[in-house]
Enzyme design. Structure first.
Site, PDB file in Angstrom:
ATOM      1  CB  THR A   1      27.065-127.388 -29.233  1.00  0.00           C
ATOM      2  OG1 THR A   1      27.438-128.519 -28.603  1.00  0.00           O
ATOM      3  CG2 THR A   1      27.390-126.365 -27.943  1.00  0.00           C
ATOM      4  CB  SER A   2      24.240-128.867 -33.431  1.00  0.00           C
ATOM      5  OG  SER A   2      24.147-129.679 -34.649  1.00  0.00           O
ATOM      6  N   PRO A   3      27.056-130.368 -34.409  1.00  0.00           N
ATOM      7  CG  PRO A   3      27.463-132.289 -34.774  1.00  0.00           C
ATOM      8  CD  PRO A   3      26.585-131.499 -34.028  1.00  0.00           C
TER       9      PRO A   3
END
Length: 764
Positions: free
Chosen positions: A324-326
């Site tokens: 995941t990445s913000p």
């Protein structure tokens, strides 16, 4: 954790480990300080510094319903370590050394006990750190032994130590050598801040124990994470992917703690997957990243609801965070082209250095602070809406409290493959794509993701690898198709580089099962793991009480207890992007975790035949033998004709809203006193003839920066900055800064505290 900056240290390792520690801090490695973002996407409409809290939450009424009564406790304590002169943990860049503080770090403790069997408890810690750690957990467990008989109910079986995965906290506290390299070893002050603060949070949670009820609910947050390794995710079977509407989990699960006596809520504990990489690799200010922001906003909201009592604790724990990445706008080439990065290997042209993920406020040149605040706000907003709905939208928790923990040696464990065959794990090793980094933090040199064939990096790295330890043919075959860069599980000089002994732990709270993961499970890996636990639990009627069917609810929390890097699916592993290359124990790592945890679930039954599984082999603890090449504070002195705390550059007379107020003082090294549970900085407001504090350094908009002006003379400066929002509730009026410092006298002696006060300024 990233990445390839570690690779620079490996070249130096050819000259010996002692020289490695010294030279790695001197290397001119590329970092993200040169970012020049181009305006390709429209900027998010909400200003990140104008956090729309909306109307203060109204506390839901008492909603125990059919739930069981439990013994509940929550607690919070400061764990902020040295904010300057220590490498930040996460990006593994030796040049990313702390220069100050934007937000204090905390340990949040959540205790659940069985009313009928009070020795049956779970203790879940959420630390604002990159991960849990073997040495940190050991220190906490040893500290609990020293707290007295009433704390002996907490031990290896039921204590889970998780990290929010922030990449902007002080490093130099980890047990194994590999993550110590870029932090120049192991720093006792950094380590003790975490351990002692965690123990303080546990004491506060324990002292708050009271009968109460638990309810659980879920919601979707659609705009706070994306998949940064979609090419690897798409290698998973099409029919499996078709079961899920998104390529990352969008679900936030919330567990609500409510006091039975007065109906007041004691806290919430949430699980949601998003990397703590909103703050970029060129940031040098300590923060809790986006989950620290979310917790801060929720707790402030609840503090106003409860008239400033401040006992409410909001834990924002990680889940299957691996891919995941913000940086939700995606990854783009910062080479002037404005093109998206290559889909397969995240490169721009012939390298990956210019491929960077973009947060929602990427145009602001503030090292990711605005995007961090916005992603934190989005998690907070989702959590708040879910919390408000829980009067009617919840599932009461009911049933027993149980837990198990064991250690397993993953260096050569035989497990069953889903196809029925027997397969084995391998001693820990990292592939070439580990050094390529990710779109959240690209690596150095010429490493690339998606490397499954002959390594495409310079042949010098093969020489470096073989100098440290050339992997055997058996090790290469075991890890195939991973081309091994670092055979970390078999390098024991001067002590072990990475763990082979792995924590296996699951907590049961009624029908809620918490899988405590020591590694960063990818989206699909987490889904498979949760599904397996749920299926096995249902098959043995684990969470059913008497005639009451109670379907299991499974969450995954981590990275916890130790740090075993990543856990990818076998299909993702074969692609060998960063997550697969960082899956330590070979292609069957996930199968091993699933096999072991599922097989041990009978220990969570209300009346198990045996209370605990065999403990397994203890991992090595390196706290007393680890190197530390971080220099100590020698002394502090003032410039000629100055005194500590004196204002060097004062505030202006007045500032409009939306401006930044700043003042600079004669300072001293903040490592002299971490001021745990205190502050280095404050904003005071004149109210009815007296000064009252309205901001301290736990607030996001008050920033403390420290700068050494002369190493020889021991002089330094401190700048305090207040980013005044245009619509954040700040009243017009008169204000001033107060700086709190501590100096170490020349020639020795006791540390001496001092203060400095700025001139008065008006917010118009």
């Amino acid at each position: 954790m990233a990445r390839s900056h570690i690779a620079a240290g490996l070249a130096v390792a050819c000259l010996g480990i002692l020289i490695t520690f010294h030279l790695i801090s001197q290397f001119g490695l590329p970092n993200v300080g040169f970012f020049h973002f181009h305006e390709i996407h429209p900027e998010a409409t909400a200003s990140p510094y104008q956090v729309p809290l909306g109307p203060t939450v109204s506390r839901p009424g008492k909603t125990e319903g059919d739930g069981s009564m439990y013994l509940l406790g929550t607690g919070k304590a400061d764990i902020t370590g040295p904010v300057v002169e220590i490498n930040l943990m996460g990006y593994a860049d030796p040049k990313q050394v702390g220069t100050g503080l934007r937000q204090r770090l905390y340990s949040r403790a959540f205790i659940v006990g069985d009313i009928a069997k009070q020795e049956e408890r779970t203790l879940y810690l959420v630390l604002d750190t990159q991960s849990g750690d073997t040495a940190v957990r050991y220190g906490i467990l040893e500290g609990l032994k020293e707290l007295g008989p009433e704390y002996q109910v907490y031990g290896k079986s039921n204590v889970a130590v998780t990290g929010t995965h922030s990449h902007s906290g002080p490093g130099a506290w980890l047990n194994y050598l590999l993550p110590q390299i870029t932090s120049k070893g192991f720093d006792e002050q950094s380590y003790r801040a975490i351990v002692d603060g965690a123990l303080n949070s546990i004491k506060r949670a324990h002292e708050s124990l009271a009968p109460g009820y638990l309810t659980i609910a879920k919601t979707k947050i659609h705009d706070a994470n994306i998949n940064r390794s979609l090419y690897a995710y798409l290698a998973n079977p099409k029919e499996e992917r078709a079961k899920y509407p998104q390529d990352v989990d969008k679900t936030m699960t919330m567990l609500r703690f409510q006091n039975a006596k007065d109906g007041k809520d004691m806290g919430i504990l949430t699980w949601f997957p998003v990397h703590g990489t909103s703050m970029l690799g060129n940031n040098t200010l300590v923060t809790g990243d986006n989950k620290g922001v979310a917790a801060m906003l929720f707790e402030k909201d609840m503090q106003s609801l409860y008239d400033g009592i401040g006992n409410f604790v909001a834990g924002f724990s990680q889940a299957n965070v691996g891919d995941t990445s913000p940086n939700v706008l995606g990854a783009y080439c910062e080479d002037g082209s404005g093109e998206k990065c290559n889909f397969q290997d995240s490169t721009c042209g012939n390298g990956n250095k210019m491929c960077h993920g973009r947060g929602p406020m990427f145009r602001k040149k503030d090292q990711g602070a605005s995007s961090c605040l916005e992603i934190g706000r989005r998690q907070y907003a989702g959590a708040k809406a879910l919390y408000l709905s829980m009067t009617t939208n919840n599932i009461p928790i009911k049933g027993s409290v149980r837990s198990f923990h064991t250690y397993r040696d993953f260096s050569n464990m035989t497990v069953q493959h889903p196809n029925g065959s027997s397969v084995s794990t391998c001693p820990a090793a990292l592939g070439y794509s580990f050094a390529a980094g990710t779109t959240d933090g690209p690596g150095a040199f010429d490493f690339k993701q998606n490397d499954t064939g002959s390594p495409n990096a310079n042949p010098v790295w093969s020489v470096v690898r073989n100098f440290l330890r050339e992997p055997s043919e058996g090790q290469k075959a075991c890890h195939a198709p991973k081309p091994i860069l670092l055979d970390v599980g078999e390098i024991e000089r001067p002590y072990l580089w990475a763990p082979n002994i792995v924590d296996i732990q699951v907590l049961r709270i009624g029908q809620l099962l918490v899988v405590v993961s020591p590694g960063e499970a990818t989206t699909m890996a987490g889904r498979r793991w949760r599904d397996s636990i749920s299926t096995t639990a249902s098959a043995i009627s684990l969470t059913s009480e008497a005639d009451d069917e109670n379907p299991p609810i499974v969450v995954l929390g981590g990275p916890a207890n130790s740090y075993t890097h990543y856990i990818a699916t076998e299909e993702e592993y074969n692609i060998q992007r960063y997550e697969g290359a960082s899956t330590l124990y070979g292609p069957h790592t996930l199968n091993a975790y699933i096999n072991v945890t599922s097989s041990l679930l009978p220990y969570l039954q209300t009346n198990p035949q045996s209370k605990h599984p065999p403990p397994g082999p203890d991992p090595p603890i390196h706290t007393n033998i680890s190197f530390n090449f971080n220099s100590k504070v020698r002394f502090d002195r003032t410039p000629f004709f100055k005194k500590f705390g004196q204002v060097l550059r004062d505030v202006k007379a007045a500032y409009p809203r939306g401006d930044t107020v700043s003042a600079t003082f004669v300072g001293a090294n903040p490592r002299n006193n971490l001021r745990l549970e205190g502050t280095f900085a404050a904003v005071e407001q004149l109210s009815q003839g007296s000064w009252k504090r309205v901001r301290d350094d736990s607030d996001w908009d008050l920033i403390y920066r420290w700068r050494r002006t002369s190493t020889i003379l021991g002089t330094s400066e401190v700048e305090l900055s207040w980013e005044v929002g245009e619509d954040d509730g700040v009243e017009g009026g008169l204000y001033r800064f107060r700086y709190f410092g501590d100096r170490k006298p020349f020639g020795g002696g006791e540390i001496e505290a001092f203060e400095g006060v700025s001139g008065v300024f008006r917010i118009e």
